[in-house]
Scaffold this motif. Structure first.
Motif, PDB file in Angstrom:
ATOM      1  N   PRO A   1       0.827  -1.207   0.000  1.00  8.29           N
ATOM      2  CA  PRO A   1       0.000   0.000   0.000  1.00  8.29           C
ATOM      3  C   PRO A   1       0.861   1.257   0.000  1.00  8.29           C
ATOM      4  CG  PRO A   1       0.041  -0.993   2.187  1.00  8.29           C
ATOM      5  CD  PRO A   1       0.802  -1.916   1.292  1.00  8.29           C
ATOM      6  N   VAL A   2       0.843   1.974  -1.110  1.00  4.59           N
ATOM      7  CA  VAL A   2       1.690   3.160  -1.239  1.00  4.59           C
ATOM      8  C   VAL A   2       1.164   4.013  -2.384  1.00  4.59           C
ATOM      9  CG1 VAL A   2       3.329   2.070  -2.837  1.00  4.59           C
ATOM     10  CG2 VAL A   2       4.095   3.957  -1.375  1.00  4.59           C
ATOM     11  N   ASP A   3       1.335   5.318  -2.248  1.00  2.00           N
ATOM     12  CA  ASP A   3       1.017   6.253  -3.324  1.00  2.00           C
ATOM     13  C   ASP A   3       2.231   6.312  -4.255  1.00  2.00           C
ATOM     14  OD1 ASP A   3       0.757   8.734  -4.826  1.00  2.00           O
ATOM     15  OD2 ASP A   3      -0.838   9.281  -3.435  1.00  2.00           O
ATOM     16  N   LEU A   4       2.016   6.121  -5.525  1.00  2.00           N
ATOM     17  CA  LEU A   4       3.138   6.053  -6.464  1.00  2.00           C
ATOM     18  C   LEU A   4       3.836   7.392  -6.663  1.00  2.00           C
ATOM     19  CD1 LEU A   4       1.691   3.619  -9.139  1.00  2.00           C
ATOM     20  CD2 LEU A   4       3.433   3.153  -7.415  1.00  2.00           C
ATOM     21  N   ARG A   5       3.289   8.448  -6.113  1.00  2.00           N
ATOM     22  CA  ARG A   5       3.992   9.738  -6.141  1.00  2.00           C
ATOM     23  C   ARG A   5       4.943   9.871  -4.959  1.00  2.00           C
ATOM     24  NH1 ARG A   5      -1.707  12.736  -6.644  1.00  2.00           N
ATOM     25  NH2 ARG A   5      -1.994  11.207  -4.978  1.00  2.00           N
ATOM     26  N   GLN A   6       4.913   8.875  -4.062  1.00  2.00           N
ATOM     27  CA  GLN A   6       5.799   8.868  -2.904  1.00  2.00           C
ATOM     28  C   GLN A   6       6.942   7.881  -3.140  1.00  2.00           C
ATOM     29  OE1 GLN A   6       3.015   7.961   0.218  1.00  2.00           O
ATOM     30  NE2 GLN A   6       1.996   9.947   0.092  1.00  2.00           N
ATOM     31  N   ASP A   7       7.689   7.543  -2.089  1.00  2.00           N
ATOM     32  CA  ASP A   7       8.879   6.698  -2.230  1.00  2.00           C
ATOM     33  C   ASP A   7       8.477   5.233  -2.281  1.00  2.00           C
ATOM     34  OD1 ASP A   7      11.389   5.613  -2.301  1.00  2.00           O
ATOM     35  OD2 ASP A   7      11.915   6.139  -0.238  1.00  2.00           O
ATOM     36  N   TRP A   8       7.866   4.830  -3.384  1.00  2.00           N
ATOM     37  CA  TRP A   8       7.416   3.445  -3.499  1.00  2.00           C
ATOM     38  C   TRP A   8       8.554   2.444  -3.658  1.00  2.00           C
ATOM     39  CZ3 TRP A   8       8.749   1.013  -7.955  1.00  2.00           C
ATOM     40  CH2 TRP A   8       8.955   1.783  -9.105  1.00  2.00           C
TER      41      TRP A   8
END
Length: 311
Positions: free
Chosen positions: A159-166
């Motif tokens: 679970p992560v936003d792809l605009r963050q440090d995925w």
């Protein structure tokens, strides 16, 4: 509501609702007399979400009422089903080809309601990493568990936003950048601002060992053509107005979800970074799978890109 660089969504909201629309189109194709693809889970997601715009693709009565309001919408809806059918077939075949070549590490970026970890015949020892907003992954997992579905791979949700440090989140989940990987970015690029698109592919490139594969669909070179945008906007507005009246609810405007910005050509970028990449246009892809090729103004301006990093 227009997009912002830090927005988020649940499955029935904003970009999340587009995943339901894609699932509904896959469900409609699966129910066709001669389906190009079969996704037995797509209808489960639509049913679990309840009534919404996505219902127009899977409820024959609603679809008939919509077409009665505006007969021209029949062809638009069929184009969307055909588009999702060939898009699904393209990515399915890409992953199966990568698996046959020996790749056992799979990363599905912006997984949405994609059910490939459950429905494709993955070889033993294949691990599928799914990345998306937490609420989207939770909805998908809960729905499938309620129906006793079991993954056909080792599934790892990230679970992560792809605009963050995925990339960090992915490695913390067990991903090994030293092993060849098959990556997909399906239905993702136009929902990212141009800077985030560039960062996405820089990160994929940095995490890809020799022998890695990548598939993506991206906006075609003409996607910012003013005349094309105006015609497609008019058609989208007609669809939204008729659907909102039929469903008696305010519906999201898809135009607000996309970033209409000049972008790096993904195929050329990959080639410049050592990938062997090829691109196929939307009309050629429809023809490849034996689907009707409509007029340009109702055909999504999309290219399908397949790439490999040489051993």
């Amino acid at each position: 509501m227009p997009r912002t660089d830090d927005d988020s969504w649940d499955i029935t909201e904003s970009v999340g609702s587009t995943a339901l629309g894609v699932a509904a189109a896959r469900a409609a194709e699966t129910a066709a007399e001669q389906p190009l693809i079969r996704d037995p889970f797509a209808q489960l997601f639509v049913d679990a979400a309840g009534r919404g715009m996505w219902s127009l693709f899977t409820d024959p009565a609603l679809r008939a009422q919509l077409v009665e309001r505006d007969p021209a919408l029949r062809s638009r809806m069929q184009v969307m089903v055909d588009f999702m059918a060939v898009r699904t077939a393209f990515f399915d075949e890409f992953f199966l080809d990568a698996a046959r070549s020996g790749v056992r590490q799979i990363v599905i970026l912006a997984a949405g309601l994609d059910a490939r970890a459950w429905r494709l015949p993955w070889p033993d020892a294949t691990t599928v990493y799914e990345l998306d907003q937490a609420s989207v992954l939770e909805f998908k997992s809960a729905t499938l568990q309620q129906h006793d579905a079991r993954p056909t791979s080792t599934l790892v949700n990230v679970p992560v936003d792809l605009r963050q440090d995925w990339p960090t989140a992915l490695q913390q989940a067990g991903f090994d950048p030293r092993r060849p990987t098959a990556w997909s970015a399906e239905g993702l690029v136009r929902y990212l601002p141009a800077w985030a698109q560039d960062l996405l592919f820089e990160r994929i490139d940095a995490q890809s060992a020799a022998g890695s594969w990548l598939a993506v669909n991206a906006p075609a070179p003409n996607f910012l053509d003013p005349d094309l945008l105006a015609r497609q906007h008019e058609q989208a507005q007609r669809f939204q107005a008729a659907a909102a009246e039929l469903l008696d609810t305010e519906l999201p405007n898809a135009d607000d979800l996309w970033y209409r910005e000049e972008r790096t050509d993904v195929t050329e970028w990959l080639r410049e970074h050592g990938w062997q990449a090829s691109a196929t246009g939307m009309a050629a892809m429809l023809a490849r799978y034996g689907r009707y090729v409509p007029a340009e103004d109702v055909m999504p301006p999309t290219v399908f890109i397949s790439a490999q990093r040489p051993d």
